[in-house]
Write a protein that holds these residues in place. Structure first.
Motif, mmCIF file in Angstrom:
data_model
loop_
_atom_site.group_PDB
_atom_site.id
_atom_site.type_symbol
_atom_site.label_atom_id
_atom_site.label_comp_id
_atom_site.label_asym_id
_atom_site.label_seq_id
_atom_site.Cartn_x
_atom_site.Cartn_y
_atom_site.Cartn_z
ATOM 1 N N GLY A 185 13.661 -106.537 -91.933
ATOM 2 C CA GLY A 185 13.294 -107.334 -90.775
ATOM 3 C C GLY A 185 12.641 -106.470 -89.721
ATOM 4 O O GLY A 185 12.800 -105.243 -89.713
ATOM 5 N N PHE A 186 11.897 -107.101 -88.856
ATOM 6 C CA PHE A 186 11.168 -106.373 -87.823
ATOM 7 C C PHE A 186 11.152 -107.218 -86.561
ATOM 8 O O PHE A 186 10.700 -108.360 -86.571
ATOM 9 C CB PHE A 186 9.733 -106.098 -88.287
ATOM 10 N N LEU A 187 11.675 -106.654 -85.453
ATOM 11 C CA LEU A 187 11.704 -107.349 -84.169
ATOM 12 C C LEU A 187 11.290 -106.387 -83.065
ATOM 13 O O LEU A 187 11.518 -105.180 -83.160
ATOM 14 C CB LEU A 187 13.119 -107.857 -83.853
ATOM 15 N N VAL A 188 10.665 -106.923 -82.010
ATOM 16 C CA VAL A 188 10.401 -106.102 -80.827
ATOM 17 C C VAL A 188 11.603 -106.220 -79.894
ATOM 18 O O VAL A 188 12.364 -107.186 -79.954
ATOM 19 C CB VAL A 188 9.106 -106.554 -80.113
ATOM 20 N N LYS A 189 11.766 -105.243 -79.018
ATOM 21 C CA LYS A 189 12.998 -105.152 -78.231
ATOM 22 C C LYS A 189 13.110 -106.198 -77.131
ATOM 23 O O LYS A 189 14.177 -106.326 -76.529
ATOM 24 C CB LYS A 189 13.139 -103.742 -77.644
ATOM 25 N N ASP A 190 12.040 -106.954 -76.864
ATOM 26 C CA ASP A 190 12.168 -108.018 -75.872
ATOM 27 C C ASP A 190 12.503 -109.359 -76.531
ATOM 28 O O ASP A 190 12.385 -110.415 -75.916
ATOM 29 C CB ASP A 190 10.893 -108.137 -75.039
ATOM 30 N N THR A 191 12.943 -109.309 -77.793
ATOM 31 C CA THR A 191 13.333 -110.533 -78.481
ATOM 32 C C THR A 191 14.553 -111.165 -77.823
ATOM 33 O O THR A 191 15.330 -110.494 -77.140
ATOM 34 C CB THR A 191 13.633 -110.230 -79.967
#
Length: 213
Positions: A91-97
């Motif tokens: 999985g891949f998410l940016v930290k402002d999710t």
């Protein structure tokens, strides 16, 4: 219980994510790492569900074959996303999710699925369109697949869910999931994210067929 190892070089960031994850009854943060080397060492001792180098090294360790990795980063860059998935991240998410999206990501990858949004799929497609020397046709790596499994892999590469694949091929969702699982086993990939990457790397999916019909 979902066991999680947090890896980030900022203690405050780790504390925030740790508090969020530990607030859930089915998730437990078992360790925290301040860098990639520490993450590798702790992954071997804690076996939980960083950088790209640490991701690759953790997932290359046979003792950690059941480990799943979600990458959170401030770098929303196409190449970084692609390399994260190639390294084996699920999985891949940016930290402002949103916090709820992080919790969902942990549960999704723990269940053996991949957190790969249609938006990221489209960006992977666009990346392959720009790359030179793409394979002109399907790779010999796909020879072990049945015709139906190739169809399913192609649809996975286009970003379709199991339910959407079932509708496209007039199958039950359970049958579609079975075909996806068999393709994963035959191709030796860990999850759906790597299936998408492989569909493009082998030439099974071409730019002209990149979007669902």
């Amino acid at each position: 219980m979902i066991r999680v190892l947090l890896a980030d070089d900022q203690a405050l960031v780790r504390a925030g994510f740790g508090a969020l994850l530990n607030s859930e009854p089915d998730i437990e943060v078992v360790a925290e790492a301040g860098d990639g080397d520490e993450a590798i060492r702790l992954a071997r001792s804690t076996r939980p569900t960083d950088g790209l180098t640490a991701t690759g090294r953790i997932l290359a360790d046979p003792a950690l074959e059941r480990t799943r990795i979600v990458i959170l980063t401030t770098f929303d860059l196409d190449e970084y996303i692609f390399e994260a998935l190639r390294s084996g991240a699920s999985g891949f998410l940016v930290k402002d999710t949103e916090p709820r999206d992080l919790l969902q990501a942990v549960r999704v990858v723990h269940a053996g699925e991949a957190l790969l949004s249609p938006g990221i799929t489209r960006r992977l497609i666009a990346d392959f369109v720009k790359r030179p020397n793409r394979s002109p046709g399907p790779s010999p790596r796909l020879n072990g697949l049945t015709d139906r499994e190739r169809e399913v892999l192609s649809l996975v590469g286009r970003g379709l869910s199991n339910e959407e694949i079932a509708g496209e091929l007039v199958l039950s969702p359970a049958t579609a999931k079975t075909h996806v699982s068999r393709a994963m086993v035959k191709l030796g990939v860990r999850d759906r994210a790597q299936l998408v990457v492989l569909a493009y790397e082998t030439g099974l999916v071409t730019p002209g067929r990149a979007e669902p019909g």
